[in-house]
Write a protein that holds these residues in place. Structure first.
Motif, PDB file in Angstrom:
ATOM      1  N   ASP A 307       0.803  -1.230   0.000  1.00  0.00           N
ATOM      2  CA  ASP A 307       0.000   0.000   0.000  1.00  0.00           C
ATOM      3  C   ASP A 307       0.834   1.276   0.000  1.00  0.00           C
ATOM      4  OD1 ASP A 307      -2.353  -1.454   0.007  1.00  0.00           O
ATOM      5  OD2 ASP A 307      -2.405  -1.593   2.198  1.00  0.00           O
ATOM      6  N   HIS A 308       2.147   1.158   0.139  1.00  0.00           N
ATOM      7  CA  HIS A 308       3.007   2.337   0.214  1.00  0.00           C
ATOM      8  C   HIS A 308       3.336   2.862  -1.185  1.00  0.00           C
ATOM      9  CE1 HIS A 308       4.592   1.321   4.526  1.00  0.00           C
ATOM     10  NE2 HIS A 308       3.318   1.655   4.485  1.00  0.00           N
ATOM     11  N   ASP A 309       3.431   4.182  -1.286  1.00  0.00           N
ATOM     12  CA  ASP A 309       3.727   4.820  -2.571  1.00  0.00           C
ATOM     13  C   ASP A 309       5.031   4.313  -3.178  1.00  0.00           C
ATOM     14  OD1 ASP A 309       1.474   6.236  -2.116  1.00  0.00           O
ATOM     15  OD2 ASP A 309       2.440   8.158  -1.730  1.00  0.00           O
ATOM     16  N   ILE A 310       6.065   4.225  -2.344  1.00  0.00           N
ATOM     17  CA  ILE A 310       7.384   3.806  -2.838  1.00  0.00           C
ATOM     18  C   ILE A 310       7.304   2.399  -3.417  1.00  0.00           C
ATOM     19  CG2 ILE A 310       9.757   3.266  -2.166  1.00  0.00           C
ATOM     20  CD1 ILE A 310       9.592   5.443  -0.079  1.00  0.00           C
ATOM     21  N   SER A 311       6.587   1.501  -2.720  1.00  0.00           N
ATOM     22  CA  SER A 311       6.458   0.114  -3.184  1.00  0.00           C
ATOM     23  C   SER A 311       5.730   0.052  -4.521  1.00  0.00           C
ATOM     24  CB  SER A 311       5.710  -0.711  -2.131  1.00  0.00           C
ATOM     25  OG  SER A 311       6.368  -0.667  -0.882  1.00  0.00           O
ATOM     26  N   LYS A 312       4.646   0.830  -4.631  1.00  0.00           N
ATOM     27  CA  LYS A 312       3.870   0.851  -5.885  1.00  0.00           C
ATOM     28  C   LYS A 312       4.720   1.384  -7.035  1.00  0.00           C
ATOM     29  CE  LYS A 312      -0.603   1.623  -3.615  1.00  0.00           C
ATOM     30  NZ  LYS A 312      -1.725   2.584  -3.441  1.00  0.00           N
ATOM     31  N   ALA A 313       5.502   2.434  -6.760  1.00  0.00           N
ATOM     32  CA  ALA A 313       6.331   3.042  -7.800  1.00  0.00           C
ATOM     33  C   ALA A 313       7.428   2.081  -8.266  1.00  0.00           C
ATOM     34  CB  ALA A 313       6.944   4.337  -7.280  1.00  0.00           C
ATOM     35  N   LYS A 315       7.367  -1.187  -8.109  1.00  0.00           N
ATOM     36  CA  LYS A 315       6.727  -2.283  -8.836  1.00  0.00           C
ATOM     37  C   LYS A 315       6.380  -1.857 -10.267  1.00  0.00           C
ATOM     38  CE  LYS A 315       2.930  -5.615  -8.294  1.00  0.00           C
ATOM     39  NZ  LYS A 315       2.245  -5.412  -9.565  1.00  0.00           N
ATOM     40  N   MET A 316       5.827  -0.630 -10.395  1.00  0.00           N
ATOM     41  CA  MET A 316       5.464  -0.131 -11.714  1.00  0.00           C
ATOM     42  C   MET A 316       6.687   0.018 -12.611  1.00  0.00           C
ATOM     43  SD  MET A 316       3.280   0.904 -13.932  1.00  0.00           S
ATOM     44  CE  MET A 316       1.745   1.118 -13.000  1.00  0.00           C
ATOM     45  N   PHE A 317       7.795   0.546 -12.058  1.00  0.00           N
ATOM     46  CA  PHE A 317       9.015   0.738 -12.849  1.00  0.00           C
ATOM     47  C   PHE A 317       9.623  -0.602 -13.230  1.00  0.00           C
ATOM     48  CE2 PHE A 317      13.615   1.582 -13.289  1.00  0.00           C
ATOM     49  CZ  PHE A 317      13.552   2.512 -14.319  1.00  0.00           C
ATOM     50  N   PHE A 318       9.567  -1.572 -12.312  1.00  0.00           N
ATOM     51  CA  PHE A 318      10.124  -2.903 -12.581  1.00  0.00           C
ATOM     52  C   PHE A 318       9.356  -3.594 -13.699  1.00  0.00           C
ATOM     53  CE2 PHE A 318      10.346  -7.512 -11.716  1.00  0.00           C
ATOM     54  CZ  PHE A 318      11.721  -7.683 -11.775  1.00  0.00           C
ATOM     55  N   GLU A 319       8.034  -3.412 -13.716  1.00  0.00           N
ATOM     56  CA  GLU A 319       7.196  -4.083 -14.703  1.00  0.00           C
ATOM     57  C   GLU A 319       7.169  -3.373 -16.052  1.00  0.00           C
ATOM     58  OE1 GLU A 319       3.422  -4.314 -12.809  1.00  0.00           O
ATOM     59  OE2 GLU A 319       3.971  -6.013 -11.521  1.00  0.00           O
ATOM     60  N   SER A 320       7.194  -2.032 -16.024  1.00  0.00           N
ATOM     61  CA  SER A 320       7.039  -1.278 -17.274  1.00  0.00           C
ATOM     62  C   SER A 320       8.314  -0.602 -17.761  1.00  0.00           C
ATOM     63  CB  SER A 320       5.948  -0.215 -17.104  1.00  0.00           C
ATOM     64  OG  SER A 320       6.378   0.792 -16.200  1.00  0.00           O
ATOM     65  N   GLY A 321       9.230  -0.307 -16.830  1.00  0.00           N
ATOM     66  CA  GLY A 321      10.430   0.444 -17.198  1.00  0.00           C
ATOM     67  C   GLY A 321      10.142   1.898 -17.498  1.00  0.00           C
ATOM     68  N   ASP A 322       8.914   2.345 -17.199  1.00  0.00           N
ATOM     69  CA  ASP A 322       8.481   3.715 -17.475  1.00  0.00           C
ATOM     70  C   ASP A 322       8.542   4.545 -16.197  1.00  0.00           C
ATOM     71  OD1 ASP A 322       7.055   6.078 -18.033  1.00  0.00           O
ATOM     72  OD2 ASP A 322       5.906   5.080 -19.603  1.00  0.00           O
ATOM     73  N   ALA A 323       9.517   5.460 -16.122  1.00  0.00           N
ATOM     74  CA  ALA A 323       9.699   6.274 -14.921  1.00  0.00           C
ATOM     75  C   ALA A 323       8.516   7.211 -14.688  1.00  0.00           C
ATOM     76  CB  ALA A 323      10.996   7.078 -15.015  1.00  0.00           C
ATOM     77  N   SER A 324       7.938   7.725 -15.764  1.00  0.00           N
ATOM     78  CA  SER A 324       6.812   8.655 -15.637  1.00  0.00           C
ATOM     79  C   SER A 324       5.600   7.966 -15.016  1.00  0.00           C
ATOM     80  CB  SER A 324       6.442   9.237 -17.005  1.00  0.00           C
ATOM     81  OG  SER A 324       7.514  10.008 -17.518  1.00  0.00           O
ATOM     82  N   LYS A 325       5.318   6.749 -15.455  1.00  0.00           N
ATOM     83  CA  LYS A 325       4.199   5.999 -14.882  1.00  0.00           C
ATOM     84  C   LYS A 325       4.471   5.669 -13.413  1.00  0.00           C
ATOM     85  CE  LYS A 325       2.375   3.817 -19.086  1.00  0.00           C
ATOM     86  NZ  LYS A 325       2.097   2.524 -19.766  1.00  0.00           N
ATOM     87  N   ALA A 326       5.719   5.367 -13.111  1.00  0.00           N
ATOM     88  CA  ALA A 326       6.083   5.057 -11.716  1.00  0.00           C
ATOM     89  C   ALA A 326       5.876   6.272 -10.818  1.00  0.00           C
ATOM     90  CB  ALA A 326       7.534   4.582 -11.649  1.00  0.00           C
ATOM     91  N   LEU A 327       6.190   7.456 -11.326  1.00  0.00           N
ATOM     92  CA  LEU A 327       6.019   8.687 -10.544  1.00  0.00           C
ATOM     93  C   LEU A 327       4.551   8.949 -10.208  1.00  0.00           C
ATOM     94  CD1 LEU A 327       8.504  11.197 -12.245  1.00  0.00           C
ATOM     95  CD2 LEU A 327       8.642  10.280  -9.930  1.00  0.00           C
ATOM     96  N   GLU A 328       3.643   8.491 -11.061  1.00  0.00           N
ATOM     97  CA  GLU A 328       2.221   8.696 -10.834  1.00  0.00           C
ATOM     98  C   GLU A 328       1.717   7.938  -9.613  1.00  0.00           C
ATOM     99  OE1 GLU A 328       0.313   7.529 -14.415  1.00  0.00           O
ATOM    100  OE2 GLU A 328       1.079   9.219 -15.611  1.00  0.00           O
ATOM    101  N   GLN A 329       2.508   7.016  -9.112  1.00  0.00           N
ATOM    102  CA  GLN A 329       2.105   6.234  -7.940  1.00  0.00           C
ATOM    103  C   GLN A 329       2.317   6.997  -6.634  1.00  0.00           C
ATOM    104  OE1 GLN A 329       0.623   3.305  -8.723  1.00  0.00           O
ATOM    105  NE2 GLN A 329       1.075   3.994 -10.821  1.00  0.00           N
ATOM    106  N   PHE A 330       3.071   8.102  -6.708  1.00  0.00           N
ATOM    107  CA  PHE A 330       3.356   8.874  -5.497  1.00  0.00           C
ATOM    108  C   PHE A 330       2.228   9.856  -5.198  1.00  0.00           C
ATOM    109  CE2 PHE A 330       7.608   7.430  -6.494  1.00  0.00           C
ATOM    110  CZ  PHE A 330       8.183   7.237  -5.242  1.00  0.00           C
ATOM    111  N   ASN A 331       1.819   9.891  -3.943  1.00  0.00           N
ATOM    112  CA  ASN A 331       0.826  10.864  -3.488  1.00  0.00           C
ATOM    113  C   ASN A 331       1.383  11.732  -2.374  1.00  0.00           C
ATOM    114  OD1 ASN A 331      -1.421  10.137  -5.160  1.00  0.00           O
ATOM    115  ND2 ASN A 331      -1.622   8.259  -3.964  1.00  0.00           N
ATOM    116  N   GLY A 332       1.818  11.103  -1.297  1.00  0.00           N
ATOM    117  CA  GLY A 332       2.253  11.892  -0.139  1.00  0.00           C
ATOM    118  C   GLY A 332       3.738  11.953   0.077  1.00  0.00           C
ATOM    119  N   ASN A 333       4.541  11.265  -0.730  1.00  0.00           N
ATOM    120  CA  ASN A 333       5.983  11.224  -0.490  1.00  0.00           C
ATOM    121  C   ASN A 333       6.780  11.976  -1.539  1.00  0.00           C
ATOM    122  OD1 ASN A 333       6.101   9.574   1.877  1.00  0.00           O
ATOM    123  ND2 ASN A 333       5.441   7.854   0.609  1.00  0.00           N
TER     124      ASN A 333
END
Length: 359
Positions: A307-313, A315-333
Motif C-alpha cells: 500500500d506504500h507509494d514507494i512500493s507501488k512506484a 513495482k510499476m518501474f520494474f514491470e514497465s520500465g516507465d519512470a513517468s508511470k512510476a512517478l504517478e504512484q506517489f501521493n504523499g511522499n
C-alpha cells in the motif's frame, strides 16, 4: 570471526534514543560546527526608510526630470490616487535602477515605482503606496559574498530530506542548496549548507515551521560549499546499560582511539529499503555501472508494503520500465525520498541517462 581488540567483550545499547548519537561537521579550517546564533545579520534586517520629503525640493539625480519630481511630490500630498509617468524609452537599466534607489531613499515605502509598457512605449510609473502593493526588490550588498553559508541543526532527518524541506519552505529547487556531506538520520546533527543570494531573513523566518530543523550562524562567502569540503565529523555517542567494569570500558575506549573500528553505511546513502545491500550499490557506482546502481535501488523487495507509494512506484518501474508511470504512484511522499528523485531524474531526461538521474 576476528576482533580488532583482544580485550574481553561486554554488552551495551547503542543509539537507544536518537539523541544518543550526535554529529557535528568539521570544516576545512578544523572548526566544529555548532549552532550558536539564530539571529538575522544586521545588514539584512528590513528597515523602514525615513525620508523627509519636504526638504528634497529639487530632483536629486539627472535621470528624474524636475517636472517629474515635482509631480511625484504633489501626488504624495494630494488626496487623489494619481499616477505619474516617466518615459523610459531612452533610459538604460542602470538609469532605471538609480531612479528606483533614489525614490526609495527619499520617499521610502510611500511611493511604489514600476517599469512597464504603456501604449507600446516603455514607461516608469509612480504610485502612492495603498497598503496592498509592496516593493519586494532587494539589492544585494556589494561588500557581501553572494553565497550564504549557514548551519543546519536537524533531528531524525537525513541530509537529503532536510535539504528538500528547506528548499520547499523557500520555494526553490533542492539543487540550489549545497552541502559538504551527508549526515545520519537517527541522530542530532549539525552541518554547513550554502545557497546563492537568498536573503538571510528568509532562511530564518520561513523555516521556523520545520519543528526538527533550525538554521543559524549565517556568513557570506564568494564561493559555494561543495561536496567533500570537510575534514570529517565529531561524534558524541551514548552507550546505555553497559555491563563492563569501568577499567575494561576505559581500555576498550583507548583501543578504539588507537585502532579505530569498521564503519557502517546506513540507509541514508542508498534508498529506504533495508533489504537493499547498500555496499552493492556503492560497488556499482565505483565501477561506473550507473544503470545497475539505479536498478538495485529501484528493485522491488519482499519487505515492500503493497500500500506504500514507494512500493507501488518500484513495482510499476520494474514491470514497465516507465519512470513517468512510476512517478504517478506517489501521493504523499513527493520530493521526500531518494526513489522519487531518481525516478524524477529518469523521467525528465532520456530514459537511459542514469548518470544525470543519480546526480
Amino acid at each position: 570471526m576476528k576482533f580488532i581488540s583482544q580485550l574481553d567483550g561486554y554488552s551495551g545499547i547503542i543509539k537507544a534514543r536518537f539523541s544518543d548519537f550526535q554529529v557535528n561537521e568539521i570544516d576545512l579550517n578544523n572548526e566544529v560546527a555548532k549552532l550558536t546564533d539564530l539571529s538575522i545579520p544586521a545588514d539584512f534586517i528590513k528597515k523602514e526608510v525615513q525620508g523627509n520629503v519636504g526638504e528634497v525640493v529639487n530632483s536629486p539625480i539627472d535621470q528624474i526630470p524636475q517636472e517629474t519630481w515635482e509631480a511625484i511630490r504633489f501626488m504624495l500630498e494630494s488626496c487623489e490616487k494619481n499616477v505619474v509617468e516617466l518615459d523610459a524609452t531612452n533610459l538604460t537599466k542602470e538609469d532605471r535602477t538609480k531612479i528606483h534607489e533614489c525614490v526609495k531613499k527619499v520617499f521610502g515605502k510611500k511611493i511604489v515605482a514600476n517599469t512597464g509598457t504603456v501604449d507600446g512605449k516603455k514607461k516608469m510609473t509612480f504610485k502612492k503606496h495603498d497598503g496592498k502593493i509592496v516593493d519586494h526588490r532587494f539589492k544585494w550588498p556589494e561588500d557581501k559574498g553572494e553565497y550564504v553559508h549557514f548551519l543546519v541543526y536537524k533531528e531524525c532527518l537525513d541530509t537529503l530530506e532536510a535539504c528538500l524541506r528547506i528548499a520547499s519552505c523557500l520555494r526553490m529547487p533542492a539543487s540550489s542548496l549545497n552541502y559538504a556531506g551527508v549526515k545520519d538520520k537517527r541522530a542530532k546533527t549539525t552541518q554547513w549548507f550554502s545557497v546563492k543570494k537568498v536573503e538571510p531573513w528568509k532562511l530564518i523566518i520561513k523555516t521556523k515551521c520545520l519543528t526538527n530543523i533550525r538554521i543559524g550562524n549565517i556568513v557570506f562567502k564568494k564561493e559555494p560549499l561543495k561536496l567533500g569540503q570537510l575534514v570529517g565529523n565529531k561524534f558524541r555517542i551514548a552507550l546505555r546499560n553497559v555491563t563492563g567494569k569501568d577499567d575494561l570500558v576505559e581500555k576498550s575506549l583507548q583501543s578504539l582511539a588507537e585502532n579505530g573500528f569498521i564503519n557502517y553505511y546506513g540507509l541514508q546513502r542508498f534508498g529506504n529499503d533495508k533489504e537493499v545491500p547498500t555496499f552493492s550499490v556503492g560497488v556499482q557506482l565505483l565501477l561506473g555501472n550507473w544503470k545497475e546502481a539505479c536498478q538495485i535501488i529501484l528493485k522491488p523487495t519482499k519487505s515492500d508494503h503493497p500500500d506504500h507509494d514507494i512500493s507501488k512506484a518500484k513495482k510499476m518501474f520494474f514491470e514497465s520500465g516507465d519512470a513517468s508511470k512510476a512517478l504517478e504512484q506517489f501521493n504523499g511522499n513527493k520530493d521526500t525520498c531518494i526513489e522519487y528523485l531518481l525516478l524524477s531524474g529518469l523521467s525528465k531526461g532520456h530514459s537511459n541517462d542514469f548518470v544525470n538521474a543519480l546526480a
